[in-house]
Write an enzyme that holds these catalytic residues in place. Structure first.
Site, short mmCIF file in Angstrom:
data_model
loop_
_atom_site.label_atom_id
_atom_site.label_comp_id
_atom_site.label_asym_id
_atom_site.label_seq_id
_atom_site.Cartn_x
_atom_site.Cartn_y
_atom_site.Cartn_z
N ASP A 1 7.05 -7.66 -10.47
CA ASP A 1 7.46 -6.28 -10.25
C ASP A 1 6.25 -5.35 -10.16
O ASP A 1 5.61 -5.06 -11.17
CB ASP A 1 8.39 -5.84 -11.38
CG ASP A 1 9.04 -4.49 -11.10
OD1 ASP A 1 8.83 -3.95 -9.99
OD2 ASP A 1 9.75 -3.99 -11.97
N ASP B 1 6.45 -1.29 -2.65
CA ASP B 1 7.13 -1.92 -3.78
C ASP B 1 7.57 -3.32 -3.40
O ASP B 1 8.15 -3.54 -2.34
CB ASP B 1 8.32 -1.07 -4.21
CG ASP B 1 9.06 -1.65 -5.40
OD1 ASP B 1 8.40 -2.03 -6.37
OD2 ASP B 1 10.30 -1.73 -5.35
#
Length: 485
Positions: free
Chosen positions: A154, A366
């Site tokens: 992440d 992201d």
């Protein structure tokens, strides 16, 4: 007079046809190979990796394969279309989580201590479609002897954490839960220590409550959270052992983390894995996400993540990272504009993506968001420019968050307008499969972008597919290299 009307109509139609032909001929096109979603599951189970053979604690380079979460047994009965729909729902939760965090405009009140209530290496990445918190997984070992688990990768968070027993409230994970009592290298972090203070600005809270162990809590905008003991432990990757990694040992974990044991934070903050291993891996890592439905095969190499100097190729197209003074976790990029069909889109400008001094706005890249979100005015201008060059494609009804879709059934290849992102420092030209994607097995394809009413834009992993995306935290830059998987 009546005989002149048809001539006028014919003349007008001719002008419109010539005008369209002129616009169409000026467009630059990519060729899209029409591969629909398969009608049945095609994934094979990921092959087990040995994480403990020939392990070194001083390696500076290592590569490990990544596999798709759809290959995990818990998804064996779901069809590709069902998985795709679930992915879009999770993606919405992911975006909500990121935008909520950005709106708070501070990183240190999201990750904090809370009282308990009564070298280089690379690793295989598994696309975590079950994760609202992130989409790609990595196989690693925790503790000594190592307990092998899947962890979510992440870039939108910092703290490394995993579920630990005994567990007050835990979600289902695919591997046995880590038991710190059985590890000889596990150690809790003392309350009030410098490492504990990194969680927030003051260590007085746990001291006042009489706790000897540093306590942590990580909350996500989608309602997920984890809490427990802040500790240090050894992590074992394919060919590498990393000692004294600060991580959360979660005894109360609730939310959308089904399947993985926890999360490997790759953000820019001081507690992220790249920051913690800066002395060994120079705060550099890169990943290449090969295919949204690939687990790796002879014809399709697997997705990978690399840490260390080998992660960054100097032939990449680099753009400078921007710094949000209110939030140090996200990777902000300077997007100057977008071109469609070889021409800059007039309605898309740098000002629409500006990160202001208060921490509002901006563009982040992201790993856990699938579909790129752009501020609504920029998206509308971008979409309309694409439609202008795609008039020969048959339109189809909208699908989920996609408002621009096409019926490509019966076709093997089609021409679609080119798409180029203009960043400060260089341009990134997307392959057609990164912006026109299948949403079912009947030939419906959709423009893989969406508008957002918020001020934060997000470059998602569908658009990153096939690029080696390199993060150089020391050099404060992100690189894109096409075909480097």
């Amino acid at each position: 007079m009546g005989q002149n009307v048809p001539n006028t109509v014919i003349f007008t139609a001719a002008v419109l046809f010539l005008s369209f032909s002129s616009v169409s001929s000026s467009f630059q096109y990519n060729t899209l190979v029409v591969n629909t979603l398969p009608s049945s599951q095609i994934f094979s189970s990921p092959e087990p990796e040995s994480l403990t053979s020939t392990v070194s604690d001083s390696t500076t380079s290592l590569t490990v394969h990544l596999s798709h979460v759809d290959a995990l047994s818990s998804f064996s009965d779901a069809s590709p279309s069902e998985l795709f729909n679930l992915r879009l729902r999770r993606d919405s939760l992911r975006v909500k989580s990121l935008t909520t965090l950005a709106a708070v405009s501070t990183g240190k009140n999201v990750t904090k201590r809370t009282p308990r209530s009564p070298g280089g290496f690379s690793g295989a990445v598994i696309s975590g479609l079950s994760q609202g918190s992130g989409e790609y997984f990595m196989r690693l070992g925790v503790g000594t002897p190592a307990t092998n688990v899947y962890m979510v990768l992440d870039t939108g968070s910092d703290v490394v954490w995993l579920q630990c027993s005994p567990c007050k409230v835990c979600y289902n994970q695919s591997d046995p839960m880590f038991n710190p009592a059985k590890s000889t290298t596990f150690a809790t972090v003392p309350c009030g220590s410098p490492l504990c203070r990194k969680l927030d600005e003051s260590s007085s809270e746990c001291v006042n409550r009489g706790s000897k162990t540093c306590l942590y809590q990580v909350s996500y905008g989608d309602g997920s959270f984890t809490m427990g003991d802040f500790s240090t432990e050894t992590l074992t990757f394919h060919g590498a052992r990393v000692d004294h990694v600060a991580l959360g040992c979660g005894h109360d974990n609730e939310g959308l983390f089904v399947g993985a044991a926890g999360l490997l934070g790759l953000g820019r903050g001081g507690l992220s894995f790249p920051s913690q291993t800066k002395n060994r891996y120079n705060a550099k890592f890169s990943y290449c996400l090969v295919d949204r439905t690939s687990s790796g095969s002879a014809s399709k190499p697997p997705s990978t993540i690399v840490f260390g100097n080998d992660a960054v190729q100097e032939t990449s197209v680099f753009t400078t990272l921007l710094t949000n003074p209110k939030l140090d976790t996200f990777y902000y990029l300077q997007l100057l504009g977008i071109s469609v069909g070889g021409s800059r889109v007039p309605g898309v400008s740098e000002s629409q993506f500006k990160l202001d001094p208060t921490g509002d706005g901006g563009v982040i890249i992201d790993s856990g968001t699938s579909v790129t979100r752009l501020t609504r005015p920029a998206y509308v201008a971008f979409r309309d420019a694409f439609l202008l060059g795609a008039t020969r494609l048959k339109r189809a009804p909208s699908y989920s968050l996609f408002d621009t879709c096409f019926d490509l059934s019966g076709m093997t290849t089609v021409k679609v307008p080119t798409v180029v992102f203009h960043f400060s420092g260089g341009d990134v030209s997307l392959p057609a499969s990164n912006y026109l994607i299948p949403v079912n097995s009947q030939g419906r394809f959709c423009f893989a972008f969406a508008g957002t009413m918020g001020s934060l834009s997000i470059i998602g992993n569908i658009q990153q597919q096939g690029f080696r995306v390199a993060y150089d935290l020391v050099g404060s830059r992100v690189g894109f290299m096409s075909g480097a998987c």
